[in-house]
Design a protein around this motif. Structure first.
Motif, PDB file in Angstrom:
ATOM      1  N   ILE A 205      -0.804 -11.852  -3.396  1.00 12.39           N
ATOM      2  CA  ILE A 205      -2.376 -11.912  -2.665  1.00 12.39           C
ATOM      3  C   ILE A 205      -2.778 -10.320  -2.515  1.00 12.39           C
ATOM      4  O   ILE A 205      -3.813 -10.037  -2.830  1.00 12.39           O
ATOM      5  CB  ILE A 205      -2.694 -12.616  -1.535  1.00 12.39           C
ATOM      6  N   GLU A 206      -1.834  -9.616  -1.849  1.00 13.53           N
ATOM      7  CA  GLU A 206      -2.090  -8.049  -1.639  1.00 13.53           C
ATOM      8  C   GLU A 206      -2.381  -7.364  -2.895  1.00 13.53           C
ATOM      9  O   GLU A 206      -3.262  -6.359  -3.044  1.00 13.53           O
ATOM     10  CB  GLU A 206      -0.981  -7.508  -0.742  1.00 13.53           C
ATOM     11  N   CYS A 207      -1.570  -7.588  -4.074  1.00 17.65           N
ATOM     12  CA  CYS A 207      -1.712  -6.873  -5.121  1.00 17.65           C
ATOM     13  C   CYS A 207      -2.945  -7.168  -5.742  1.00 17.65           C
ATOM     14  O   CYS A 207      -3.733  -5.985  -6.373  1.00 17.65           O
ATOM     15  CB  CYS A 207      -0.500  -7.382  -6.238  1.00 17.65           C
ATOM     16  N   ARG A 208      -3.662  -8.454  -5.717  1.00 16.99           N
ATOM     17  CA  ARG A 208      -4.943  -8.780  -6.152  1.00 16.99           C
ATOM     18  C   ARG A 208      -5.974  -8.118  -5.431  1.00 16.99           C
ATOM     19  O   ARG A 208      -6.734  -7.372  -5.923  1.00 16.99           O
ATOM     20  CB  ARG A 208      -5.170 -10.282  -6.137  1.00 16.99           C
ATOM     21  N   ALA A 209      -5.776  -7.932  -4.069  1.00 14.40           N
ATOM     22  CA  ALA A 209      -6.643  -7.175  -3.202  1.00 14.40           C
ATOM     23  C   ALA A 209      -6.752  -5.618  -3.533  1.00 14.40           C
ATOM     24  O   ALA A 209      -7.741  -5.074  -3.412  1.00 14.40           O
ATOM     25  CB  ALA A 209      -6.425  -7.493  -1.663  1.00 14.40           C
ATOM     26  N   LEU A 210      -5.831  -5.106  -4.049  1.00 14.05           N
ATOM     27  CA  LEU A 210      -5.511  -3.787  -4.246  1.00 14.05           C
ATOM     28  C   LEU A 210      -5.916  -3.429  -5.721  1.00 14.05           C
ATOM     29  O   LEU A 210      -6.030  -2.280  -6.119  1.00 14.05           O
ATOM     30  CB  LEU A 210      -4.161  -3.238  -3.837  1.00 14.05           C
TER      31      LEU A 210
ATOM     32  N   ARG B 244       0.990  -1.073   0.038  1.00 12.55           N
ATOM     33  CA  ARG B 244      -0.126   0.058   0.068  1.00 12.55           C
ATOM     34  C   ARG B 244       1.107   1.177  -0.062  1.00 12.55           C
ATOM     35  O   ARG B 244       0.459   2.250  -0.556  1.00 12.55           O
ATOM     36  CB  ARG B 244      -0.810   0.197   1.242  1.00 12.55           C
ATOM     37  N   TYR B 245       1.995   1.066   0.590  1.00 13.22           N
ATOM     38  CA  TYR B 245       2.970   2.336   0.732  1.00 13.22           C
ATOM     39  C   TYR B 245       3.521   2.560  -0.768  1.00 13.22           C
ATOM     40  O   TYR B 245       3.524   3.649  -1.350  1.00 13.22           O
ATOM     41  CB  TYR B 245       3.869   1.999   1.721  1.00 13.22           C
ATOM     42  N   LEU B 246       3.982   1.366  -1.299  1.00 15.68           N
ATOM     43  CA  LEU B 246       4.241   1.614  -2.595  1.00 15.68           C
ATOM     44  C   LEU B 246       3.444   1.969  -3.553  1.00 15.68           C
ATOM     45  O   LEU B 246       4.079   2.810  -4.474  1.00 15.68           O
ATOM     46  CB  LEU B 246       5.092   0.211  -3.024  1.00 15.68           C
ATOM     47  N   ARG B 247       2.499   1.687  -3.375  1.00 15.93           N
ATOM     48  CA  ARG B 247       1.338   2.161  -4.292  1.00 15.93           C
ATOM     49  C   ARG B 247       1.045   3.632  -4.176  1.00 15.93           C
ATOM     50  O   ARG B 247       0.606   4.312  -5.131  1.00 15.93           O
ATOM     51  CB  ARG B 247       0.067   1.577  -4.094  1.00 15.93           C
ATOM     52  N   SER B 248       1.429   4.131  -3.049  1.00 15.04           N
ATOM     53  CA  SER B 248       1.228   5.636  -2.765  1.00 15.04           C
ATOM     54  C   SER B 248       2.081   6.449  -3.414  1.00 15.04           C
ATOM     55  O   SER B 248       1.986   7.830  -3.259  1.00 15.04           O
ATOM     56  CB  SER B 248       1.000   5.806  -1.210  1.00 15.04           C
ATOM     57  N   LEU B 249       3.394   6.012  -3.779  1.00 13.54           N
ATOM     58  CA  LEU B 249       4.524   6.857  -4.221  1.00 13.54           C
ATOM     59  C   LEU B 249       3.941   7.265  -5.423  1.00 13.54           C
ATOM     60  O   LEU B 249       3.289   6.674  -6.355  1.00 13.54           O
ATOM     61  CB  LEU B 249       5.659   5.816  -4.301  1.00 13.54           C
ATOM     62  N   GLU B 250       4.540   8.477  -5.810  1.00 11.13           N
ATOM     63  CA  GLU B 250       4.383   9.114  -6.970  1.00 11.13           C
ATOM     64  C   GLU B 250       4.918   8.394  -8.282  1.00 11.13           C
ATOM     65  O   GLU B 250       4.337   8.075  -9.010  1.00 11.13           O
ATOM     66  CB  GLU B 250       4.956  10.707  -6.830  1.00 11.13           C
TER      67      GLU B 250
END
Length: 95
Positions: A35-40, A10-16
């Protein structure tokens, strides 16, 4: 970079500038990242690649199959032991 908590992706996804790959220290962590990628809603491998280490059998059965590095741990251990013994007995030979 593979963080040990779910919050890591989730942190990595929030990066510009989002990473294009996540390299995990083992296949179990990589499976969790997948699994987390799929959830996001992050498409693997279209949006991010995930790599694990250990080449565990389950990795080939994930969706998508996990890219994993086969680590020859037994051979590495044997070579390390041989090296240590040769050093201790004064028979050191460069590999």
């Amino acid at each position: 970079m593979c963080l040990f908590k779910i919050e890591g992706l989730r942190y990595l996804r929030s990066l510009e500038q989002r990473p294009t790959a996540v390299v995990c220290g083992n296949d179990v962590l990589a499976m969790g990242a997948l699994i987390e990628c799929r959830a996001l809603g992050i498409a693997v491998p279209a949006q991010v690649s995930i790599v694990g280490f250990d080449n565990l059998e389950f990795a080939a059965h994930l969706d998508p199959p996990l890219t994993t590095v086969d680590v020859p741990a037994t051979e590495m251990g044997a070579r390390a032991a041989d090296f240590l013994v040769s050093r201790l007995t004064g028979q050191f030979v460069l590999p």
